[in-house]
Write an enzyme that holds these catalytic residues in place. Structure first.
Site, short mmCIF file in Angstrom:
data_model
loop_
_atom_site.label_atom_id
_atom_site.label_comp_id
_atom_site.label_asym_id
_atom_site.label_seq_id
_atom_site.Cartn_x
_atom_site.Cartn_y
_atom_site.Cartn_z
N GLU A 297 46.32 -21.77 -2.12
CA GLU A 297 45.27 -22.41 -1.31
C GLU A 297 45.88 -23.10 -0.09
O GLU A 297 47.00 -23.60 -0.13
CB GLU A 297 44.53 -23.44 -2.17
CG GLU A 297 43.46 -24.22 -1.44
CD GLU A 297 43.00 -25.46 -2.18
OE1 GLU A 297 41.92 -25.97 -1.84
OE2 GLU A 297 43.72 -25.92 -3.09
N LYS A 362 34.95 -21.47 -0.28
CA LYS A 362 34.84 -22.36 -1.43
C LYS A 362 33.46 -23.01 -1.49
O LYS A 362 32.96 -23.54 -0.48
CB LYS A 362 35.93 -23.44 -1.36
CG LYS A 362 35.99 -24.37 -2.56
CD LYS A 362 37.14 -25.36 -2.41
CE LYS A 362 37.24 -26.27 -3.63
NZ LYS A 362 38.35 -27.25 -3.48
N CYS A 415 40.91 -23.80 -5.99
CA CYS A 415 41.29 -25.12 -6.50
C CYS A 415 40.42 -25.53 -7.68
O CYS A 415 40.34 -24.82 -8.67
CB CYS A 415 41.24 -26.15 -5.37
SG CYS A 415 42.01 -27.73 -5.78
#
Length: 540
Positions: A297, A362, A415
């Site tokens: 990430e 995300k 994440c």
């Protein structure tokens, strides 16, 4: 001895009662990674039950000589005990979050004490609610164990959903760390396992009474049955692999202070390229057989999609038909002259021509990390999110499965998206594997990354899908669909990890009917709590 102990706990008052509630919660945190001492729950949870028992002893006896029983006002006292228990649990289990405020210490260090205390204090409101509800359903016998478990498990579900949710260190993860016990995730998911964990490990409270050994013995038998099921499932599910897919995971271990420093652009890119080209163990070209190169990430201190030179360099790194899957920030230009530029925390899929052929944005952003709730107000008083992006990130439109060349479709979890059990995949397009790219470098060598790893691994078992994990500083790994770790790079190191891609299983029971299964479990536990409460009690 157990009876004397339970009586001693129940009769505590004042600061001794409060202190024991806090200590019992803190002890329970040792059940989580990296300690994984789940038997401590057989101490901390019975103590919580006995503390709640003690609330019936607070008032004077009534005309019949009995204490005042289970009045509604007991709920307030129970909520206080629950808040202290939760404060101890979350403070002991989440103190490492403070490390993130030391990355840019000159700007954020002053906030660290507030974050370390205020987050646990806020999360403890859920345990306060649970203890209050449990007290309203309380009964002197075994029904109080069901009341305690269903109330606390229900509060854990709320914690995972209210205000975008924060289902970190759910009590079920105490058993999910052990691979045999973790197989139950394929049946009931983490919320179901949380309810079962609370039932099993609160049951020793019933040993304080005649014949009380029967319930803990039943709990132990159920735990052994779960382990037996896990052993059977593991033995009957050997790892198989997808043909012609070769993974290489690059773990750079770039210091967090450098991750967002644009002046280090060339240095970081050069490091990534050198690591990715690292020879294999037998000295062969490291990139020769790689079909999917994976970087973590937020890999770049610049917008990769706006840098054609960097994209060309990445294309040159790849062999024909190979792709790079890498985390990166992404900017979307406004559709009107006065509109804002929107920034996303994304994953790019890049081919050997240096072209971005796929993208995922995300969805679950980290509050105060990637965006500020009530942004305008908080920025007006000088606060901002921890990431360097002014104005924060924008959430993506929703989960989606990416189709990529030469590999099964992939479900991307950026994440901490990996901690949401009911939002791990796009159910309309089931992927063939899960990819979790993360940057736990904010938290250094603390329990945080280990806890994150356990929770990500749980998604693999729940869904019956292999999970590939790429972390900036670890823990990077390849995990098969029953949770076996096939390859792993430890926390705080740099290197590459070469592995084949495990094949997926058919959808698990949880994957097919997860919410229905969880609802049935909660309903059964609630019925037990209510029925025991209404039944005549022959012994306390």
């Amino acid at each position: 001895m157990i009876t004397r102990l339970s009586t001693g706990v129940a009769t505590l008052r004042g600061w001794r009662r409060a202190g024991l509630a806090f200590a019992a919660g803190a002890l329970a945190a040792l059940a989580m990674a990296p300690f994984d001492l789940f038997p401590v729950l057989a101490i901390s949870l019975p103590v919580a039950v006995w503390l709640l028992d003690g609330l019936a002893l607070d008032g004077p006896p009534d005309a019949t000589g009995r204490t005042r029983g289970f009045a509604l006002r007991d709920a307030a006292a129970a909520a206080g005990l629950g808040w202290l228990f939760g404060l101890g649990y979350f403070l002991a289990g989440l103190w490492w979050i403070g490390s993130a405020f030391l990355v840019d210490a000159d700007q954020f260090a002053w906030l660290m004490p507030f974050a370390v205390v205020m987050l646990p204090a806020g999360l403890a409101l859920f345990t306060a609610l649970a203890f209050a509800l449990a007290r309203l359903l309380w009964s002197p016998g075994p029904g109080r164990i069901a009341a305690f478990a269903v109330a606390l498990a229900g509060a854990e579900w709320l914690r995972g959903h209210v205000l975008t949710g924060f289902p970190w260190n759910l009590f079920g993860y105490a058993l999910a760390s052990e691979i045999h016990l973790a197989q139950s995730l394929s049946l009931v998911g983490i919320y179901g396992l949380t309810l079962i964990t609370l039932l099993l490990f609160a049951s020793p409270a019933l040993m304080a009474g005649r014949g009380g050994w029967r319930w803990p013995a039943l709990a132990l038998a159920l735990l052994l049955a779960m382990a037996g099921f896990g052993a059977w499932r593991l033995a009957g599910t050997p790892t198989s692999f997808v043909d012609k897919v070769q993974l290489r995971i690059m773990q750079p271990n770039v210091p967090q202070n450098d991750k967002f420093n644009p002046s280090l652009r060339n240095q970081i890119l050069t490091q990534y390229l050198a690591l990715s080209r690292q020879p294999t163990a037998d000295g062969a070209d490291g990139m020769a057989k790689v079909t999917d190169l994976i970087w973590p990430e937020s890999a770049f201190p610049f917008l990769l999609s706006s840098d054609p030179d960097a994209l060309a360099v990445l294309g040159d790194l790849l062999k024909p038909n190979a792709v790079l899957l890498t985390g990166a920030g992404r900017a979307e230009q406004p559709t009107t002259d006065d509109g804002p530029v929107l920034y996303y925390n994304s994953l790019h899929v890049i081919d050997a021509t240096g072209t971005i052929i796929g993208n995922y944005d995300k969805v679950h952003l980290v509050p105060f990390g990637e965006y500020l709730p009530f942004q305008s107000f908080l920025e007006s008083i000088g606060l901002r999110q921890l990431t360097e992006q002014r104005g924060g990130f924008t959430p993506g439109p929703g989960l989606r499965t990416l189709d990529i060349p030469n590999a099964p479709p992939v479900g991307v979890l950026v994440c901490y998206e990996a901690i949401f059990p009911d939002a791990a995949i796009d159910a309309a397009h089931r992927p063939g594997w899960l990819l979790n790219v993360t940057n736990d470098g904010w938290f250094g060598l603390t329990p945080g990354p280990y806890q994150h790893f356990v929770q990500a691994r749980a998604r693999a078992v729940e869904e019956g899908l292999p999970l590939v994990r790429a972390g900036n500083d670890g823990i990077s790994a390849v995990i098969d669909p029953v949770g076996r770790v096939l390859a792993r790079l430890p926390l705080g190191t740099s290197g590459v990890l070469d592995s084949r891609l495990p094949a997926a299983l058919a959808p698990t029971a949880f994957a097919k009917a997860g919410n229905t299964i969880i609802a049935i479990l909660f309903l059964i536990a609630t019925i037990c709590a209510v029925c025991f409460r209404r039944a005549p009690q022959t012994e306390a």
